[in-house]
Design a protein around this motif. Structure first.
Motif, PDB file in Angstrom:
ATOM      1  N   GLN A 167       3.200  -1.360  10.331  1.00 15.17           N
ATOM      2  CA  GLN A 167       1.771  -1.283  10.579  1.00 15.17           C
ATOM      3  C   GLN A 167       1.034  -0.820   9.332  1.00 15.17           C
ATOM      4  O   GLN A 167       1.513   0.034   8.584  1.00 15.17           O
ATOM      5  CB  GLN A 167       1.472  -0.315  11.724  1.00 15.17           C
ATOM      6  CG  GLN A 167       1.794  -0.865  13.095  1.00 15.17           C
ATOM      7  CD  GLN A 167       1.252   0.011  14.209  1.00 15.17           C
ATOM      8  OE1 GLN A 167       0.914   1.169  14.006  1.00 15.17           O
ATOM      9  NE2 GLN A 167       1.164  -0.547  15.406  1.00 15.17           N
ATOM     10  N   ASN A 168      -0.146  -1.380   9.127  1.00 13.05           N
ATOM     11  CA  ASN A 168      -1.013  -0.933   8.050  1.00 13.05           C
ATOM     12  C   ASN A 168      -1.740   0.338   8.484  1.00 13.05           C
ATOM     13  O   ASN A 168      -1.636   0.770   9.639  1.00 13.05           O
ATOM     14  CB  ASN A 168      -2.020  -2.031   7.690  1.00 13.05           C
ATOM     15  CG  ASN A 168      -2.418  -1.979   6.222  1.00 13.05           C
ATOM     16  OD1 ASN A 168      -2.397  -0.908   5.602  1.00 13.05           O
ATOM     17  ND2 ASN A 168      -2.765  -3.120   5.662  1.00 13.05           N
ATOM     18  N   TYR A 169      -2.515   0.925   7.597  1.00 14.74           N
ATOM     19  CA  TYR A 169      -3.221   2.156   7.918  1.00 14.74           C
ATOM     20  C   TYR A 169      -4.246   1.967   9.024  1.00 14.74           C
ATOM     21  O   TYR A 169      -4.617   2.929   9.710  1.00 14.74           O
ATOM     22  CB  TYR A 169      -3.905   2.721   6.667  1.00 14.74           C
ATOM     23  CG  TYR A 169      -2.931   3.288   5.658  1.00 14.74           C
ATOM     24  CD1 TYR A 169      -2.059   4.309   6.010  1.00 14.74           C
ATOM     25  CD2 TYR A 169      -2.900   2.814   4.355  1.00 14.74           C
ATOM     26  CE1 TYR A 169      -1.159   4.840   5.098  1.00 14.74           C
ATOM     27  CE2 TYR A 169      -2.007   3.339   3.420  1.00 14.74           C
ATOM     28  CZ  TYR A 169      -1.142   4.358   3.789  1.00 14.74           C
ATOM     29  OH  TYR A 169      -0.260   4.874   2.885  1.00 14.74           O
ATOM     30  N   ASP A 170      -4.721   0.732   9.205  1.00 21.87           N
ATOM     31  CA  ASP A 170      -5.700   0.486  10.280  1.00 21.87           C
ATOM     32  C   ASP A 170      -5.041   0.228  11.631  1.00 21.87           C
ATOM     33  O   ASP A 170      -5.711  -0.045  12.628  1.00 21.87           O
ATOM     34  CB  ASP A 170      -6.621  -0.685   9.921  1.00 21.87           C
ATOM     35  CG  ASP A 170      -5.878  -2.014   9.803  1.00 21.87           C
ATOM     36  OD1 ASP A 170      -4.647  -2.042  10.022  1.00 21.87           O
ATOM     37  OD2 ASP A 170      -6.528  -3.026   9.478  1.00 21.87           O
TER      38      ASP A 170
ATOM     39  N   LYS B 130       4.518   7.385   3.097  1.00 23.69           N
ATOM     40  CA  LYS B 130       3.503   6.637   3.837  1.00 23.69           C
ATOM     41  C   LYS B 130       3.315   5.230   3.259  1.00 23.69           C
ATOM     42  O   LYS B 130       2.269   4.610   3.452  1.00 23.69           O
ATOM     43  CB  LYS B 130       2.181   7.391   3.826  1.00 23.69           C
ATOM     44  CG  LYS B 130       2.253   8.735   4.538  1.00 23.69           C
ATOM     45  CD  LYS B 130       0.910   9.447   4.521  1.00 23.69           C
ATOM     46  CE  LYS B 130       0.995  10.791   5.239  1.00 23.69           C
ATOM     47  NZ  LYS B 130      -0.306  11.504   5.214  1.00 23.69           N
TER      48      LYS B 130
ATOM     49  N   VAL C 127       3.366   1.252   2.725  1.00 25.78           N
ATOM     50  CA  VAL C 127       3.203   0.116   3.622  1.00 25.78           C
ATOM     51  C   VAL C 127       3.957  -1.057   3.015  1.00 25.78           C
ATOM     52  O   VAL C 127       3.592  -1.568   1.947  1.00 25.78           O
ATOM     53  CB  VAL C 127       1.716  -0.254   3.813  1.00 25.78           C
ATOM     54  CG1 VAL C 127       1.585  -1.464   4.741  1.00 25.78           C
ATOM     55  CG2 VAL C 127       0.939   0.935   4.368  1.00 25.78           C
TER      56      VAL C 127
ATOM     57  N   ASP D 190       0.841  -1.201   0.000  1.00 26.73           N
ATOM     58  CA  ASP D 190       0.000   0.000   0.000  1.00 26.73           C
ATOM     59  C   ASP D 190       0.871   1.243   0.000  1.00 26.73           C
ATOM     60  O   ASP D 190       2.093   1.178   0.268  1.00 26.73           O
ATOM     61  CB  ASP D 190      -0.945   0.026   1.208  1.00 26.73           C
ATOM     62  CG  ASP D 190      -2.291   0.668   0.878  1.00 26.73           C
ATOM     63  OD1 ASP D 190      -2.360   1.413  -0.123  1.00 26.73           O
ATOM     64  OD2 ASP D 190      -3.262   0.421   1.614  1.00 26.73           O
ATOM     65  N   SER D 191       0.259   2.369  -0.308  1.00 33.37           N
ATOM     66  CA  SER D 191       0.899   3.687  -0.217  1.00 33.37           C
ATOM     67  C   SER D 191      -0.213   4.726  -0.193  1.00 33.37           C
ATOM     68  O   SER D 191      -1.399   4.387  -0.295  1.00 33.37           O
ATOM     69  CB  SER D 191       1.844   3.922  -1.406  1.00 33.37           C
ATOM     70  OG  SER D 191       1.111   4.058  -2.615  1.00 33.37           O
ATOM     71  N   CYS D 192       0.142   6.003  -0.102  1.00 31.62           N
ATOM     72  CA  CYS D 192      -0.887   7.027   0.065  1.00 31.62           C
ATOM     73  C   CYS D 192      -1.668   7.279  -1.220  1.00 31.62           C
ATOM     74  O   CYS D 192      -2.797   7.751  -1.171  1.00 31.62           O
ATOM     75  CB  CYS D 192      -0.262   8.321   0.576  1.00 31.62           C
ATOM     76  SG  CYS D 192       0.586   9.296  -0.701  1.00 31.62           S
TER      77      CYS D 192
END
Length: 360
Positions: free
Chosen positions: A127-130, A119, A121, A101-103
């Motif tokens: 850690q993930n965004y959650d 940002k 992942v 992931d990324s922003c």
């Protein structure tokens, strides 16, 4: 009260994790999130072992949160897709590399350089965004937003192709970006390990004239006969290094151990580039005049964005480029890590996850 690894998400998963700085792996039951509308879930078939897995397992970079489940060279078969997934369907063969992931909105993401997103992942160890921990490919299945899932070329083997998701893009990207991908370009490759042997294959496929630098003559036959490099230089041999002065357009330095680079800079032509992709513990020492005279450049490079990684996989399939691998069952992983520490592998371990990881 914090939820357990088994209950923080609804989907049960199995894998192998390191639990402390000993870096020893053992089976673990954990959980993964439910399939979102843009998610792709896939059964893991193969997962390469990268040297960074070892660093994370032993917390050698001081950033590990335990338990850690490594693995960012992952190939599998899609088992479920979200309602808004457009690029994949159940049954497709796919790959996931170093990012999940990324922003998606910063300048790096917009320009297809997600690897530079502040940002981002990574596939494990963060850690993930959650707020939950991300776990990698030493596991029975994975899930990722479709943007970070790669289409696997039909002609590319699954096991020996898996390491290209790290070693392949790490060497392909600097060859392309720094203009070392033109036929007849004279390219040096420092080190003949997991990254180095793929760098030689990539450069040769671009039509480059390739020189391998190594500290030992033991790898000369592998370099010349096995990988079809054009020249081999023992970097500790002053006469050989002197003879190579001013001959190369660029160098890909894959070595992660501490080593001098002044002599390497001397082998570059004017305007030559030394691109660092290995990460030694200690900083390189550079004399200013070694750069000033000849307008030479020291640069760095780290993997590539998703668009470029897909391009690399397609290029590898077209040119028959794979990593040289030793396929192992997952319960051999601790022995494999010990052997990796001794450089006792030619050149990459790949875990046959699907045929060896069984739920407890």
């Amino acid at each position: 009260m914090a939820k357990s690894l088994e209950s923080e998400h609804p989907i049960k998963a199995y894998g192998y994790a390191a639990h402390d700085t000993s870096g020893k792996f053992s089976p673990i039951t954990f959980s993964r999130r439910a399939t979102g509308e843009k998610d792709v879930r896939f059964k893991v078939l193969y997962c390469g072992i990268c040297h960074s897995d070892l660093h994370y397992a032993k917390n050698e970079w001081g950033v590990t949160t335990y338990p850690v489940i490594p693995g960012h060279e992952v190939v599998g078969i899609v088992t479920e897709v979200g309602s808004k997934v457009e690029k994949f369907k159940v049954g497709d063969t796919v790959g996931v590399g170093c990012l999940v992931d990324s922003c998606r909105s910063c300048e790096s993401c917009i320009s297809d350089c997600e690897q530079f997103c502040a940002k981002q992942v990574q596939t494990y160890g963060v850690q993930n965004y959650d707020g939950t921990q991300v776990y990698g490919g030493y596991s029975d299945h994975m899930i990722s937003d479709e943007h970070f899932v790669l289409r696997w070329p039909e002609k590319l083997p699954l096991d020996s192709g898996a390491p290209l998701l790290c070693a392949g893009i790490t060497t392909y990207s600097p060859l392309r970006y720094f203009g070392l991908d033109k036929p007849g370009t004279k390219v040096g490759v420092v080190g003949l390990g997991g990254l180095g042997h793929v760098a030689v294959k990539m450069a040769k496929a671009f039509g480059a004239e390739v020189t391998v630098f190594s500290t030992t003559a033991a790898k000369k036959e592998e370099a010349i006969e096995g990988l079809k490099a054009d020249h081999f230089i023992i970097s500790k041999d002053e006469e050989q290094m002197k003879a190579a002065m001013g001959t190369l357009d660029g160098i890909i330095d894959t070595v992660s151990g501490n080593h001098p680079i002044l002599g390497l800079l001397g082998t570059l032509k004017p305007n030559g580039k030394l691109v660092v992709v290995g990460a030694p513990e200690k900083p390189h020492e550079v004399a200013a005049f070694s750069l000033i005279f000849g307008r030479k450049t020291i640069a760095g490079s780290a993997i590539g964005g998703l668009k470029e990684t897909q391009e690399m996989l397609d290029f590898a399939a077209e040119h028959g480029i794979t990593a040289d691998v030793e396929v192992i069952p997952i319960d051999y992983v601790n022995t494999a890590i010990e052997r990796l520490l001794k450089s006792d592998v030619r050149y990459r371990f790949v875990i046959d996850v699907a045929n060896s990881l069984k739920a407890e």
